[in-house]
Write an enzyme that holds these catalytic residues in place. Structure first.
Site, PDB file in Angstrom:
ATOM      1  N   GLU A 216      -9.832   4.980  10.559  1.00 32.03           N
ATOM      2  CA  GLU A 216     -10.190   5.020   9.138  1.00 32.03           C
ATOM      3  C   GLU A 216     -10.625   3.636   8.695  1.00 32.03           C
ATOM      4  OE1 GLU A 216      -6.906   6.228   6.710  1.00 32.03           O
ATOM      5  OE2 GLU A 216      -7.138   8.345   7.184  1.00 32.03           O
TER       6      GLU A 216
ATOM      7  N   ARG B 235       8.284  18.060   2.502  1.00 34.56           N
ATOM      8  CA  ARG B 235       9.738  18.043   2.269  1.00 34.56           C
ATOM      9  C   ARG B 235       9.996  17.579   0.844  1.00 34.56           C
ATOM     10  NH1 ARG B 235       8.407  12.970   4.626  1.00 34.56           N
ATOM     11  NH2 ARG B 235       8.744  11.395   3.031  1.00 34.56           N
TER      12      ARG B 235
ATOM     13  N   LYS C 260      -4.901   4.777  13.630  1.00 32.21           N
ATOM     14  CA  LYS C 260      -3.661   5.466  13.246  1.00 32.21           C
ATOM     15  C   LYS C 260      -3.285   6.496  14.301  1.00 32.21           C
ATOM     16  CE  LYS C 260      -4.082   5.109   8.213  1.00 32.21           C
ATOM     17  NZ  LYS C 260      -4.060   5.840   6.928  1.00 32.21           N
TER      18      LYS C 260
HETATM   19  C1  MV4 Z   1      -3.980   3.005   4.953  1.00 30.61           C
HETATM   20  C2  MV4 Z   1      -4.027   1.733   4.356  1.00 30.61           C
HETATM   21  C3  MV4 Z   1      -5.249   1.186   4.085  1.00 30.61           C
HETATM   22  N1  MV4 Z   1      -6.372   1.855   4.420  1.00 30.61           N
HETATM   23  N2  MV4 Z   1      -5.112   3.622   5.266  1.00 30.61           N
HETATM   24  C4  MV4 Z   1       0.727   3.245   5.645  1.00 30.61           C
HETATM   25  C5  MV4 Z   1       1.623   4.428   5.512  1.00 30.61           C
HETATM   26  C6  MV4 Z   1       0.763   5.620   5.688  1.00 30.61           C
HETATM   27  N3  MV4 Z   1       1.225   6.704   4.870  1.00 30.61           N
HETATM   28  C7  MV4 Z   1      -0.588   5.171   5.324  1.00 30.61           C
HETATM   29  N4  MV4 Z   1      -0.553   3.722   5.287  1.00 30.61           N
HETATM   30  C8  MV4 Z   1      -1.650   3.019   4.961  1.00 30.61           C
HETATM   31  N5  MV4 Z   1      -2.837   3.625   5.245  1.00 30.61           N
HETATM   32  C9  MV4 Z   1      -6.279   3.050   5.019  1.00 30.61           C
HETATM   33  N6  MV4 Z   1      -7.389   3.678   5.361  1.00 30.61           N
HETATM   34  C10 MV4 Z   1      -2.807   1.118   4.048  1.00 30.61           C
HETATM   35  C11 MV4 Z   1      -1.632   1.757   4.375  1.00 30.61           C
HETATM   36  C12 MV4 Z   1      -0.433   1.049   4.004  1.00 30.61           C
HETATM   37  C13 MV4 Z   1       0.420   1.528   3.011  1.00 30.61           C
HETATM   38  C14 MV4 Z   1       0.186   2.744   2.351  1.00 30.61           C
HETATM   39  C15 MV4 Z   1       1.044   3.186   1.374  1.00 30.61           C
HETATM   40  C16 MV4 Z   1       2.151   2.433   1.023  1.00 30.61           C
HETATM   41  C17 MV4 Z   1       2.395   1.261   1.647  1.00 30.61           C
HETATM   42  C18 MV4 Z   1       1.548   0.784   2.657  1.00 30.61           C
HETATM   43  C19 MV4 Z   1       1.806  -0.414   3.290  1.00 30.61           C
HETATM   44  C20 MV4 Z   1       0.977  -0.877   4.267  1.00 30.61           C
HETATM   45  C21 MV4 Z   1      -0.140  -0.128   4.631  1.00 30.61           C
END
Ligand code: MV4
Length: 448
Positions: free
Chosen positions: A200, A292, A158
């Site tokens: 992560e 926000r 990330k």
């Molecule tokens: C993640 C994840 C799975 N595992 N982190 C995407 C947006 C950001 N706010 C964090 N995200 C994600 N982080 C780990 N360790 C999957 C996502 C993610 C996701 C998270 C929330 C809502 C929609 C999403 C769509 C794809 C991936």
């Protein structure tokens, strides 16, 4: 209380903020780009001030023009809405320099939460659970390999300056690690001017749950329960609800306590949202904090009765929150559908153009926060949100039935919309059971 505030935004959120101001007896100033001189938010405001050409970077993102508009009109404070300058700590500081109140959190809190790798460490230190991964940013490939071997694949790379899902890469095994780090870092550098990345463990099909918090300058922090926003496509949220079908009173209490600690750790003020991922075993992990007001704040307003934007304005003026934790209870269920000007037949591509017919739903327990109206032209320069359609029911089933009814009343001609997709969703049995996760829409809808 302020006598006059400026709203540095457009569309439905600009009107939402001005409605709150009006109820508080505050005069409102709209700002507008050349493309927006006849837009609904300009018509709603008490006065309006031009801030430049259609392109956002020269108008809604142009700090000198916005400060100039506030000084010229005698506004005492600026509400940034969401998007645009809302999470720009530099802008918050510039406001202060000019003697203008930024209606939002302190610049330091925005900055701390904006650097995701730092926020992660800060939250861990504050006792907020985070996903297993690197301590701070990845120093080199060797460190990344060591951590990835320890936590197990798949892992996510990330961007520390990313957020909202931008600059994320899945790595399935050790072979792809070095290249993913390299590419993610290069992309982050070109997109955000900063190439730091962190690692992560990748969670499989978690749910996306967020806790709304409000905090004032007097040390009061109140949590308003959760929203679920698992239904998104290509990192754009599509539907949100409150509460979440996945929550138990125990998880809610733990997550709310984590959110309270998180807000306190950065001396938060104003409205903010803690994003968590909830896995299938009921474990939750901090993702990021949105410093926000969020698009989906009405869901929480409908189940708690708290006007989140009014609280933001009160807090910015130095007043205490009008509510304490004991006043807060979630009652019933709310669902918000984002109605976008998008073409579902062409991978939900934006569908700008003139709205030739616009008939909003109404009736009991239906709220429409609209950016459009009949004769409105959807601009290609800005996001494609036409309206947020929000319903309330005594339980989830009633909120869904009411949403289905409201969607059937919504008539929009001239541009393609996502109304049909939402109607399909209301009929979906898995959705009706509350059986959803962050990859649900991609699995359900072709082109999603
Ligand atoms: C993640 C994840 C799975 N595992 N982190 C995407 C947006 C950001 N706010 C964090 N995200 C994600 N982080 C780990 N360790 C999957 C996502 C993610 C996701 C998270 C929330 C809502 C929609 C999403 C769509 C794809 C991936």
């Amino acid at each position: 209380m302020f006598k006059k505030i400026l709203v540095a935004n457009r569309g439905e959120i600009a009107i939402r903020v001005m409605r709150a101001a009006k109820e508080l007896g505050i005069q409102t100033v709209a700002v507008y780009s050349d493309a927006d001189k006849d837009a609904p938010h300009v018509q709603y405001a008490d006065e309006a001030f031009p801030i430049g050409p259609a392109q956002s970077s020269l108008s809604y993102l142009h700090i000198p023009n916005i400060i100039n508009a506030a000084i010229h009109t005698g506004a005492e404070a600026i509400h940034p809405g969401y998007g645009f300058l809302s999470e720009n700590d530099h802008f918050a500081r510039v406001c202060e320099t000019w003697g203008l109140v930024f209606i939002g959190p302190p610049a330091d809190a925005i900055q701390k939460m904006g650097i995701k790798a730092d926020a992660r460490q800060l939250m861990k230190a504050a006792g907020v659970p985070v996903v297993p991964g690197t301590e701070g940013t990845v120093a080199d490939v060797d460190e990344a390999r060591r951590v990835a071997d320890q936590i197990g694949y798949p892992v996510l790379v990330k961007a520390s300056f990313g957020g909202g899902g931008r600059g994320i890469r899945i790595v399935e095994d050790g072979d792809g690690l070095a290249e993913a780090l390299e590419r993610a870092s290069r992309e982050a550098k070109s997109a955000f001017g900063q190439g730091d990345v962190y690692l992560e463990k990748y969670l499989i099909n978690p749910r996306h749950i967020e806790i709304q918090v409000l905090a004032d300058k007097h040390g009061n922090v109140v949590t308003l329960g959760e929203r679920e926003s698992s239904l998104q496509r290509r990192r754009q949220k599509v539907l949100e609800e409150a509460p979440s079908a996945a929550m138990t009173p125990e998880i809610r209490e733990q997550m709310s306590e984590a959110a309270r600690r998180a807000a306190q750790a950065v001396h938060y003020e104003s409205a903010g949202t803690l994003e968590f991922l909830l896995d299938q075993s009921g474990n939750f992990y901090f993702m990021e904090m949105n410093t926000r007001v969020q698009v989906e704040h009405p869901c929480t307003e409908l189940v708690t009765g708290v006007d989140i934007v009014k609280e933001q304005i009160r807090v910015a003026a130095g007043l205490p929150l009008s509510i304490t934790q004991d006043d807060i209870a979630m009652r019933g269920w709310s669902i918000e559908c984002r109605i976008n000007a998008e073409d579902p037949d062409v991978q939900f591509r934006p569908s700008p153009g003139a709205v030739t017919e616009w008939r909003e739903p109404g009736g009991p327990w239906v709220r429409v926060d609209a950016a459009a109206q009949e004769g409105y032209t959807v601009q290609p320069y800005y996001d494609s949100l036409l309206a947020k359609l929000v319903t309330w029911g005594r339980d989830r089933e009633e909120a869904i039935q009411r949403m289905s009814r409201a969607l059937s009343e919504f008539k929009v001609e001239g541009v393609k919309t996502t109304i049909g997709m939402h109607q399909q969703l209301m009929q979906d049995e898995a959705f009706q059971r509350g059986d959803i996760h962050i990859n649900f829409l991609a699995e359900r809808f072709k082109g999603a």
